[in-house]
Scaffold this motif. Structure first.
Motif, PDB file in Angstrom:
ATOM      1  N   GLY A 146      12.631 -35.182  37.950  1.00  0.00           N
ATOM      2  CA  GLY A 146      11.958 -34.151  37.166  1.00  0.00           C
ATOM      3  C   GLY A 146      12.870 -32.957  36.944  1.00  0.00           C
ATOM      4  N   GLY A 147      12.305 -31.907  36.388  1.00  0.00           N
ATOM      5  CA  GLY A 147      13.076 -30.702  36.085  1.00  0.00           C
ATOM      6  C   GLY A 147      12.262 -29.461  36.364  1.00  0.00           C
ATOM      7  N   GLY A 148      12.939 -28.313  36.269  1.00  0.00           N
ATOM      8  CA  GLY A 148      12.245 -27.055  36.515  1.00  0.00           C
ATOM      9  C   GLY A 148      13.181 -25.869  36.433  1.00  0.00           C
ATOM     10  N   PHE A 149      12.815 -24.797  37.113  1.00  0.00           N
ATOM     11  CA  PHE A 149      13.537 -23.528  37.078  1.00  0.00           C
ATOM     12  C   PHE A 149      14.277 -23.321  38.393  1.00  0.00           C
ATOM     13  N   GLY A 150      15.467 -22.755  38.294  1.00  0.00           N
ATOM     14  CA  GLY A 150      16.244 -22.483  39.493  1.00  0.00           C
ATOM     15  C   GLY A 150      16.950 -21.136  39.416  1.00  0.00           C
ATOM     16  N   THR A 151      17.318 -20.612  40.573  1.00  0.00           N
ATOM     17  CA  THR A 151      18.079 -19.377  40.669  1.00  0.00           C
ATOM     18  C   THR A 151      19.176 -19.553  41.710  1.00  0.00           C
ATOM     19  N   LEU A 152      20.413 -19.237  41.320  1.00  0.00           N
ATOM     20  CA  LEU A 152      21.539 -19.272  42.236  1.00  0.00           C
ATOM     21  C   LEU A 152      21.959 -17.843  42.550  1.00  0.00           C
ATOM     22  N   LEU A 153      22.014 -17.497  43.826  1.00  0.00           N
ATOM     23  CA  LEU A 153      22.430 -16.167  44.279  1.00  0.00           C
ATOM     24  C   LEU A 153      23.638 -16.321  45.181  1.00  0.00           C
ATOM     25  N   GLY A 154      24.616 -15.431  45.037  1.00  0.00           N
ATOM     26  CA  GLY A 154      25.818 -15.557  45.844  1.00  0.00           C
ATOM     27  C   GLY A 154      26.442 -14.223  46.184  1.00  0.00           C
ATOM     28  N   VAL A 155      27.183 -14.204  47.283  1.00  0.00           N
ATOM     29  CA  VAL A 155      27.966 -13.046  47.702  1.00  0.00           C
ATOM     30  C   VAL A 155      29.265 -13.574  48.283  1.00  0.00           C
ATOM     31  N   GLY A 156      30.371 -12.886  48.030  1.00  0.00           N
ATOM     32  CA  GLY A 156      31.635 -13.380  48.536  1.00  0.00           C
ATOM     33  C   GLY A 156      32.753 -12.385  48.325  1.00  0.00           C
TER      34      GLY A 156
ATOM     35  N   LEU B  87      29.068 -17.165  50.287  1.00  0.00           N
ATOM     36  CA  LEU B  87      27.830 -17.865  50.612  1.00  0.00           C
ATOM     37  C   LEU B  87      26.946 -17.898  49.370  1.00  0.00           C
ATOM     38  N   LYS B  88      26.289 -19.048  49.163  1.00  0.00           N
ATOM     39  CA  LYS B  88      25.408 -19.209  48.011  1.00  0.00           C
ATOM     40  C   LYS B  88      24.053 -19.740  48.454  1.00  0.00           C
ATOM     41  N   THR B  89      23.022 -19.259  47.778  1.00  0.00           N
ATOM     42  CA  THR B  89      21.658 -19.719  48.023  1.00  0.00           C
ATOM     43  C   THR B  89      21.097 -20.313  46.744  1.00  0.00           C
ATOM     44  N   ASN B  90      20.561 -21.527  46.852  1.00  0.00           N
ATOM     45  CA  ASN B  90      19.911 -22.193  45.720  1.00  0.00           C
ATOM     46  C   ASN B  90      18.404 -22.170  45.921  1.00  0.00           C
ATOM     47  N   LEU B  91      17.681 -21.623  44.958  1.00  0.00           N
ATOM     48  CA  LEU B  91      16.218 -21.613  44.977  1.00  0.00           C
ATOM     49  C   LEU B  91      15.739 -22.387  43.758  1.00  0.00           C
ATOM     50  N   LEU B  92      15.044 -23.515  43.998  1.00  0.00           N
ATOM     51  CA  LEU B  92      14.640 -24.397  42.906  1.00  0.00           C
ATOM     52  C   LEU B  92      13.144 -24.654  42.952  1.00  0.00           C
ATOM     53  N   TRP B  93      12.476 -24.500  41.807  1.00  0.00           N
ATOM     54  CA  TRP B  93      11.060 -24.829  41.655  1.00  0.00           C
ATOM     55  C   TRP B  93      10.972 -25.974  40.650  1.00  0.00           C
ATOM     56  N   ILE B  94      10.547 -27.152  41.113  1.00  0.00           N
ATOM     57  CA  ILE B  94      10.668 -28.364  40.305  1.00  0.00           C
ATOM     58  C   ILE B  94       9.360 -29.147  40.303  1.00  0.00           C
ATOM     59  N   ASN B  95       9.058 -29.758  39.174  1.00  0.00           N
ATOM     60  CA  ASN B  95       7.948 -30.701  39.061  1.00  0.00           C
ATOM     61  C   ASN B  95       8.529 -32.094  38.856  1.00  0.00           C
ATOM     62  N   ILE B  96       8.167 -33.043  39.723  1.00  0.00           N
ATOM     63  CA  ILE B  96       8.719 -34.390  39.645  1.00  0.00           C
ATOM     64  C   ILE B  96       7.602 -35.429  39.545  1.00  0.00           C
ATOM     65  N   ASP B  97       7.933 -36.548  38.930  1.00  0.00           N
ATOM     66  CA  ASP B  97       7.091 -37.743  38.947  1.00  0.00           C
ATOM     67  C   ASP B  97       7.671 -38.692  39.992  1.00  0.00           C
ATOM     68  N   GLN B  98       6.874 -39.025  40.990  1.00  0.00           N
ATOM     69  CA  GLN B  98       7.345 -39.834  42.109  1.00  0.00           C
ATOM     70  C   GLN B  98       6.698 -41.212  42.092  1.00  0.00           C
ATOM     71  N   GLU B  99       7.558 -42.232  42.076  1.00  0.00           N
ATOM     72  CA  GLU B  99       7.104 -43.625  42.044  1.00  0.00           C
ATOM     73  C   GLU B  99       7.348 -44.278  43.396  1.00  0.00           C
TER      74      GLU B  99
ATOM     75  N   SER C 244      30.917 -21.656  50.139  1.00  0.00           N
ATOM     76  CA  SER C 244      31.677 -22.104  48.971  1.00  0.00           C
ATOM     77  C   SER C 244      33.097 -21.543  48.993  1.00  0.00           C
ATOM     78  N   PHE C 245      33.991 -22.249  48.310  1.00  0.00           N
ATOM     79  CA  PHE C 245      35.375 -21.809  48.172  1.00  0.00           C
ATOM     80  C   PHE C 245      35.923 -22.376  46.869  1.00  0.00           C
ATOM     81  N   GLY C 246      36.852 -21.654  46.238  1.00  0.00           N
ATOM     82  CA  GLY C 246      37.396 -22.137  44.983  1.00  0.00           C
ATOM     83  C   GLY C 246      38.403 -21.188  44.380  1.00  0.00           C
ATOM     84  N   PHE C 247      38.949 -21.591  43.217  1.00  0.00           N
ATOM     85  CA  PHE C 247      39.964 -20.812  42.517  1.00  0.00           C
ATOM     86  C   PHE C 247      39.470 -20.462  41.114  1.00  0.00           C
ATOM     87  N   ASN C 248      39.918 -19.300  40.625  1.00  0.00           N
ATOM     88  CA  ASN C 248      39.620 -18.857  39.280  1.00  0.00           C
ATOM     89  C   ASN C 248      40.924 -18.494  38.555  1.00  0.00           C
TER      90      ASN C 248
END
Length: 221
Positions: free
Chosen positions: A154-164, A179-191, A211-215
């Motif tokens: 399924g799909g829905g709305f999410g918010t990603l928050l981070g500090v670094g 550090l990153k926080t994922n907040l997800l609100w989702i509606n799914i069809d489960q079989e 998290s870690f990475g290059f820009n």
């Protein structure tokens, strides 16, 4: 008296000119010292990874969890140290044991980041990104008379928050950790298999990751 007044006025004028020129040069220095300057483009790739194993000594049952994610970000500094762009994040989690579970989600949304410091080498930053998330879950449970499998999507709305912290090399490349926080609100069809029933579920996902990475910083995209 006139000579003294003239000399005093001349001295005061010179002092004011020096103060003004120093102020202007200081302002120019502030605008060019920080690598996160107005007009620059930033494009980067970051990742998260985690692995853990739990063993029950009484039953010799072992559960292994592997989690990893990839984050692609691009944007432009519309003001000094203020970035606006877009982010795409993909995450996957695998559990193995009596209960085998694979969870995947794909997030797409606009991104806003703010870099606090004006110094040359780097800065602490905060970022936030609201957007759309696509979610998929596959759970398989072993039973004495067979197995039970549940497929959810399924799909829905999410918010990603981070500090670094972002450290700059030669005003071109930055290395980020945070550090990153994922907040997800989702509606799914489960079989459910093999009973072949389908139900609708509203779920909430909350995860925290390192998290870690290059820009790459460029003047033109």
């Amino acid at each position: 008296m006139q000579i003294r007044s003239y000399n005093s006025l001349k001295t005061l004028t010179i002092i004011l000119l020096l103060v003004f020129s120093n102020s202007i040069s200081g302002q120019e220095k502030d605008t060019i010292v920080s690598p996160f300057r107005k007009g620059k483009w930033l494009t980067g790739l970051s990742g998260t990874i985690n692995s853990s194993t739990i063993e029950l000594r009484s039953t010799d049952e072992t559960t292994t969890t592997n989690e990893y994610g990839i984050n692609l970000t691009t944007g432009k500094f519309i003001k000094n140290r203020f970035l606006v762009g877009i982010t795409i994040a993909a995450n996957r989690s695998n559990n193995s044991g009596i209960v085998e579970r694979t969870t995947e989600n794909l997030f797409v949304g606009p991104l806003v980041s703010y870099y606090i410091s004006k110094v040359e080498r780097g800065s602490l930053f905060f970022q936030a990104s609201p957007g759309y998330v696509r979610y998929r879950d596959n759970t398989r449970i072993e039973q004495t008379n067979g197995f039970l499998e549940e497929l959810g999507e399924g799909g829905g709305f999410g918010t990603l928050l981070g500090v670094g912290y972002s450290y700059a090399f030669f005003d071109i490349v930055t290395f980020d950790i945070g550090l990153k926080t994922n907040l997800l609100w989702i509606n799914i069809d489960q079989e459910s298999i093999p009973i072949n029933t389908t139900t609708s579920e509203d779920i909430f996902v909350n995860s925290i990751s390192f998290s870690f990475g290059f820009n790459i910083l460029v003047d033109q995209f």
